[in-house]
Design a protein around this motif. Sequence first.
Motif, PDB file in Angstrom:
ATOM      1  N   MET A  60       0.825  -1.214   0.000  1.00 30.38           N
ATOM      2  CA  MET A  60       0.000   0.000   0.000  1.00 30.38           C
ATOM      3  C   MET A  60       0.858   1.263   0.000  1.00 30.38           C
ATOM      4  SD  MET A  60      -2.941  -1.098  -0.557  1.00 30.38           S
ATOM      5  CE  MET A  60      -3.760   0.494  -0.485  1.00 30.38           C
ATOM      6  N   GLY A  61       2.060   1.189   0.562  1.00 31.18           N
ATOM      7  CA  GLY A  61       2.998   2.314   0.447  1.00 31.18           C
ATOM      8  C   GLY A  61       3.381   2.530  -1.002  1.00 31.18           C
ATOM      9  N   GLY A  62       3.563   1.432  -1.731  1.00 33.69           N
ATOM     10  CA  GLY A  62       3.841   1.519  -3.157  1.00 33.69           C
ATOM     11  C   GLY A  62       2.671   2.097  -3.922  1.00 33.69           C
TER      12      GLY A  62
ATOM     13  N   GLU B 173       8.340  -0.152  -7.862  1.00 32.66           N
ATOM     14  CA  GLU B 173       9.495  -0.900  -7.349  1.00 32.66           C
ATOM     15  C   GLU B 173       9.261  -1.346  -5.906  1.00 32.66           C
ATOM     16  OE1 GLU B 173      12.570   1.956  -8.109  1.00 32.66           O
ATOM     17  OE2 GLU B 173      12.743   1.361 -10.215  1.00 32.66           O
ATOM     18  N   LYS B 174       8.593  -0.514  -5.121  1.00 29.56           N
ATOM     19  CA  LYS B 174       8.293  -0.878  -3.729  1.00 29.56           C
ATOM     20  C   LYS B 174       7.336  -2.076  -3.693  1.00 29.56           C
ATOM     21  CE  LYS B 174       7.132   1.004   0.725  1.00 29.56           C
ATOM     22  NZ  LYS B 174       7.187   2.202   1.528  1.00 29.56           N
ATOM     23  N   ILE B 175       6.352  -2.062  -4.583  1.00 32.25           N
ATOM     24  CA  ILE B 175       5.433  -3.197  -4.647  1.00 32.25           C
ATOM     25  C   ILE B 175       6.193  -4.461  -5.054  1.00 32.25           C
ATOM     26  CG2 ILE B 175       3.440  -4.167  -5.875  1.00 32.25           C
ATOM     27  CD1 ILE B 175       2.370  -1.231  -6.024  1.00 32.25           C
ATOM     28  N   ALA B 176       7.097  -4.344  -6.021  1.00 34.18           N
ATOM     29  CA  ALA B 176       7.892  -5.497  -6.455  1.00 34.18           C
ATOM     30  C   ALA B 176       8.716  -6.045  -5.291  1.00 34.18           C
ATOM     31  CB  ALA B 176       8.797  -5.111  -7.623  1.00 34.18           C
ATOM     32  N   ARG B 177       9.326  -5.174  -4.500  1.00 36.83           N
ATOM     33  CA  ARG B 177      10.099  -5.638  -3.337  1.00 36.83           C
ATOM     34  C   ARG B 177       9.200  -6.334  -2.323  1.00 36.83           C
ATOM     35  NH1 ARG B 177      12.576  -0.733  -4.277  1.00 36.83           N
ATOM     36  NH2 ARG B 177      11.431   0.287  -2.599  1.00 36.83           N
ATOM     37  N   ALA B 178       7.985  -5.805  -2.126  1.00 39.64           N
ATOM     38  CA  ALA B 178       7.042  -6.429  -1.196  1.00 39.64           C
ATOM     39  C   ALA B 178       6.632  -7.810  -1.693  1.00 39.64           C
ATOM     40  CB  ALA B 178       5.809  -5.536  -1.009  1.00 39.64           C
ATOM     41  N   LEU B 179       6.445  -7.941  -3.007  1.00 42.59           N
ATOM     42  CA  LEU B 179       6.114  -9.251  -3.573  1.00 42.59           C
ATOM     43  C   LEU B 179       7.267 -10.232  -3.407  1.00 42.59           C
ATOM     44  CD1 LEU B 179       4.228  -8.227  -6.837  1.00 42.59           C
ATOM     45  CD2 LEU B 179       3.236  -9.047  -4.685  1.00 42.59           C
TER      46      LEU B 179
END
Length: 143
Positions: free
Chosen positions: A104-106, A124-130
């Motif tokens: 959600m930050g992404g 990129e933040k969502i990708a790192r979270a995944l």
Amino acid sequence: MISKTAIALAVALSFAGPAAYGQAAHDHGHAASEAKLVLDQGKKWPTDAPLRQGMENIRSALGSHMKYEALATKVSTEVAGIVQNCKLEPEADAQLHLVIADIMGGVEALEGKVKGETRRAGAEKIARALNAYGEHFDHAGWH
């Protein structure tokens, strides 16, 4: 069985972003700022079908050629579905909260709501979270 109030709160939090989600986690004894994603005694946390499907949908959307705004909407919708339908044990759920907060930050960055952060940085933040999800949750075939 989850109450309608709990579902409504979860959905609202999924659209409110990580600051509100973190506060809710804090209010329930899971201080988001102090919490760290960990394994379950060296093993990955269990998942259920709604979680796996939602995460696969987020991964697929991230790999598509959607515009940032459309991607933000799609990811938010998938997170809401995960929050509504996923039934994990409390410890696994607490760990999932950390992943969802990062996702959600992404989303906030994708929407242009994070000062000093590009929309691409949100993706990129969502990708790192995944990636973190795959490292900490048992999801067969996750890559």
